[in-house]
Every structure is written in C-alpha cells, then in structure tokens.
Design an enzyme around this catalytic site. Structure first.
Site, mmCIF file in Angstrom:
data_model
loop_
_atom_site.group_PDB
_atom_site.id
_atom_site.type_symbol
_atom_site.label_atom_id
_atom_site.label_comp_id
_atom_site.label_asym_id
_atom_site.label_seq_id
_atom_site.Cartn_x
_atom_site.Cartn_y
_atom_site.Cartn_z
ATOM 1 N N GLY A 86 48.336 37.978 45.916
ATOM 2 C CA GLY A 86 47.765 36.603 46.057
ATOM 3 C C GLY A 86 46.638 36.378 44.733
ATOM 4 O O GLY A 86 46.447 37.060 43.787
ATOM 5 N N SER A 87 45.574 35.757 45.220
ATOM 6 C CA SER A 87 44.509 35.386 44.135
ATOM 7 C C SER A 87 43.589 36.428 43.789
ATOM 8 O O SER A 87 42.743 36.352 42.900
ATOM 9 C CB SER A 87 43.664 34.104 44.449
ATOM 10 O OG SER A 87 44.133 32.982 44.637
#
Length: 482
Positions: A213-214
């Site tokens: 993810g981020s």
C-alpha cells in the site's frame, strides 16, 4: 580339486570379497550420511538423549528440556512459547525442527564439531549443547505482541545502526511446547494447529508478502529524489487531481477529496498520502528506475537470511505505464513482507545505509564461551545521506501533522508512513493496514518498525494504518527507547 568345485570356490570367494568391500564402504564412506540421515531413528534418539542447549532472549533461556519416560529421553520446553515462536521456531520429536531450532540444531544438541574437546573425541562422548543468543529485546517483543492482541498480523523492530532485530512478532501464534513430545496429546495439538485456517505456524513477519500500500510511496519518493526528478521534498510535483492513468480513461483519486494533492510537494503528498502524486511520479520515473531503487532496499532478493530466510518481496517487471503508476502506490503486483518494509524505514533512519537484519547475537558452547559472533553486515547504500534526511523530515510531518498521529511519543522524534492496501476482486477484500516508522531519542538511539495488520475484524471503513497499525509501532518504539 576338480574343475566344477574350483569354479564354485572362486565364485564364493568373489562374493565374500564383494561383501567385505560393501561393508567397508558402508562403514567408511557412507557412515556420516547414514548417521545424519533423518530417517535413522538413532539420530532422533541421540538428539533427545540429553538436555539440549538453549535459545536466549536478553541472555535468559526461552527454551528448556524436560525428562520423559519414553525412548526419546528429553523433549523441548518453551517459556512464553507463543510470544517467541516466530523467533525460535519449534523442535519436535515427531515433526522435526524449524527456524533457529533447525538452523542451529547441531549446536543445540551437542553434535557441532566446535563443541568437541580432545577428551570428548577419544571417549566418543557427546558434549553439552551450546546456546544461541538472539538480538531480541524482550520488552519490545512483549510490547508488539500485546499491542497486536487478537489481530492477524505481524510487526518487526530493527536497530537501524546495526541491523539487529529487536522484535519480531507474528499473530496469531502457537505454543511449540504443545507438540514437542511424541504422545497422543502432542499429535492432537499438531493437528489443531495445522487445521487452523488462520495458519498460526506461518511467520508473518518474515514470510508473509502482501501489497504494501502507501508505505511503498517512501520507495518512490526516494527514487524521485535520487534521480533528480525533484530536488527536495518541498518542490511542487506538477501533479493533477484526479490523475488519469496513462493510455486509459481510468481516473485515480485520493482518499480525501479535500486533501491538497494537486501539484503537492512530496512532504504534503506523504502527509495526506496522495495517490495521484505518487502514481504520476512512478509513471514519470518509469518502472526500471523505481525497480532499481526498490532493489536497493532488498526487493526481488530471495536470499536475505537473518539467518532464517525471509520471504521474497517483489517489485514486478514487464508492466505498462498504467500498471507502473499503480505500482507507485503499492498496488498492482507489489508484494512486501513486514521485514522488508522495516528495512526501508531502517535505511532512511540510518542515513541511507542499510544493514542486513540479524537475529543472532552470538553462539556459545555449553560453558558460555563465545564460538561465533555474526556482527554487523552492510546490505548496501540505498540513497544519499541528504535524501535520507529529506525523507526523515517528511515522515516527521506525517506523524506530527498528517495521517500518522497515533505514533506520537512524548520525548522522542518520530517519523512514519501509513498504508492501506486494497486487495481481492475489484478491491472487495478488507484492506490490509500498514505502518512504517522510525523513532530517535535525545541520545541519538534509533529504532525502525514496520507493522502489518492483515485482519483485525474491523469493518472495511474502519481499517487504516493510523488506526490499527500505528499504535502497535508506537508501543514497540517506546519499549525500544525506554
């Protein structure tokens, strides 16, 4: 002697010579192979004929040996077995050994040649087993385990300056002492663990690769700064909001419509976790440059040994531009273990120099004399010291003013990055929550942490890196720099 009798005599003599040759070969050339063959019951009998050496945490044993009434005289015991199972692995009379119990089995059971004295060699007596002293800090391990609680996930804490693994937690866990023996109760405990759909035997900290993810935006930011695409974390990035993926009509948006992501600088983009900024950044850099940066951190390396081998973290190849853009926000086919993301945070904290993660501090003989000290090993330089300082500064903004406020610790400098990774068909699965961070005290001591929550039982809209993973990282950082 008549001719037929002479032939029979020669034939019998030939058989005797062949048999003697075969026996000599078995007892000589093949002796070691048969002696170490796991199918040889004498190997297991010998292994458990005496108390084994121990695995140590903070120089205190978290393993032991207990006498039994069977032919396998001693079985392994564990103190806080579920807490330390991701570190020790297991040693079972029936089901074999894993992790440190397997890698250092010869040392622990006394068959390592370094343990043998001349007297032992002459008497053919097995020496007392040696010990494996780990780098684990008990307070960090306990803090991470308690903070993860009933969640399915993992957490890793590293000392950035040395690569020492201070904490390595995986939940749900298991107690290896419950199937260390060979009776029906042990067999039942093994079946219970093996049939558990949550797979407690999997070391999620080392072996579970999931979309980061981020948190992967830190890798992309490092690539952009190192490449010169942007000169600092405070330079505008010329990014639209929303961002149309290259050669498609698909528009990528941000989690919050009110976030100031249009043309945001890297500091602001990390603070608000702007997908549009880092997707465009990855597409502008191109997959080769992003991959080169990722591989400096350890991605695509299937031979990282702690000494327990880690699972391979992957930055994919052969992507088109739209896929490259999605890879820039830790999606598409990106895969990372918690250990890998802890390495990213550790490299940033350590001025760009990445140390190889190390779980073993030293090996000792049965009297406590040191046989081996692995020491600090440098994996490589991931970025310049200037780029690392820029990213540390931006990560502090994330914790102080952005999406990572749950990681704040009074009296410590803390930087971090949240992540929420989508998965499943059309992103229908409950997202994974990530948090990577570093903390530093006023004496310059540091710790880097990565936390992944695979399943917390929370509703989809309640899953966030700040809400689920950051408190775990906070607990471990606080314990490390207590």
């Amino acid at each position: 002697m008549n001719k037929p009798l002479r032939r029979v005599s020669v034939f019998c003599l030939t058989l005797i010579v062949a048999l003697m040759g075969w026996v000599t070969w078995i007892q000589g050339a093949k002796a070691d192979a048969y002696q170490s063959d796991p199918h040889n019951p004498r190997v297991t009998i010998g292994k458990y004929a005496a108390p084994m050496g121990n695995i140590l945490v903070d120089d205190r044993p978290v393993t032991g040996s207990a006498e039994t009434s069977g032919s396998l005289r001693y079985k392994r015991t564990y103190t806080d077995g579920a807490l330390y199972a991701p570190v020790t692995g297991f040693a079972s009379q029936v089901y074999g050994s894993t992790q440190l119990e397997a890698l250092y089995g010869d040392l622990l059971d006394g068959t390592d040649s370094r343990l043998q004295s001349p007297v032992d060699a002459l008497s053919r007596k097995r020496p007392k087993g040696g010990d494996v002293a780990t780098t684990i800090d008990a307070s960090v391990q306990k803090a991470g385990y308690a903070a993860l609680g009933g969640k399915k996930g993992a957490a890793v804490a590293l000392d950035p300056a040395t690569g020492k693994i201070l904490g390595m937690v995986s939940t749900p866990s298991y107690d290896p002492g419950k199937f260390a023996g060979s009776d029906d109760k042990d067999a039942k405990a093994w079946r219970t663990m093996s049939d558990d759909p949550d797979s407690p035997e999997v070391n999620r900290a080392l072996r579970q690769s999931l979309p980061p993810g981020s948190t992967f935006k830190l890798v992309v930011a490092a690539a952009a700064l190192e490449d010169g695409l942007y000169s600092s974390v405070d330079e505008p990035t010329r990014s639209p909001d929303p961002y149309t993926l290259p050669h498609t009509r698909t528009q990528l948006t941000n989690e919050s419509a009110s976030a100031p992501c249009e043309n945001a600088d890297i500091r602001t983009a990390l603070r608000y976790s702007c997908n549009t900024v880092f997707a465009k950044m990855a597409a502008d850099l191109g997959q080769d440059k992003v991959r080169a940066q990722a591989e400096k951190f350890g991605f695509n390396d299937g031979k990282i040994d702690t000494p327990v081998r880690t699972g391979k973290s992957v930055y994919p190849k052969d992507m088109d531009e739209a896929q490259t853009a999605l890879s820039g926000i830790g999606q598409f086919d990106d895969q990372a273990t918690p250990m890998q993301m802890a390495m990213v945070a550790a490299a940033i904290a350590n001025g760009g120099e990445l140390k190889t993660p190390q779980l073993v501090d030293r090996l000792t003989d049965g009297s406590g004399n040191t046989l081996e000290e692995p020491g600090t090993k440098t994996y490589g330089r991931t970025m310049s010291a200037h780029t690392a300082e820029q990213l540390r500064s931006a990560m502090r903004t994330v914790v102080e003013q952005g999406t990572g406020t749950n990681a704040k610790i009074d009296g410590l400098t803390v930087g971090g990055k949240t992540g929420t990774a989508q998965h499943g068909v059309d992103n229908s699965g409950t997202p994974y929550a990530w948090f990577v961070s570093y903390a530093q005290d006023d004496r310059g001591r540091q710790v880097a942490v990565a936390v992944m929550v695979e399943d917390s039982g929370a509703a989809r809209d309640e899953v966030s890196g700040n809400g689920l993973a950051a408190p775990v990282a906070r607990a471990m950082m606080k314990a490390a720099l207590r």
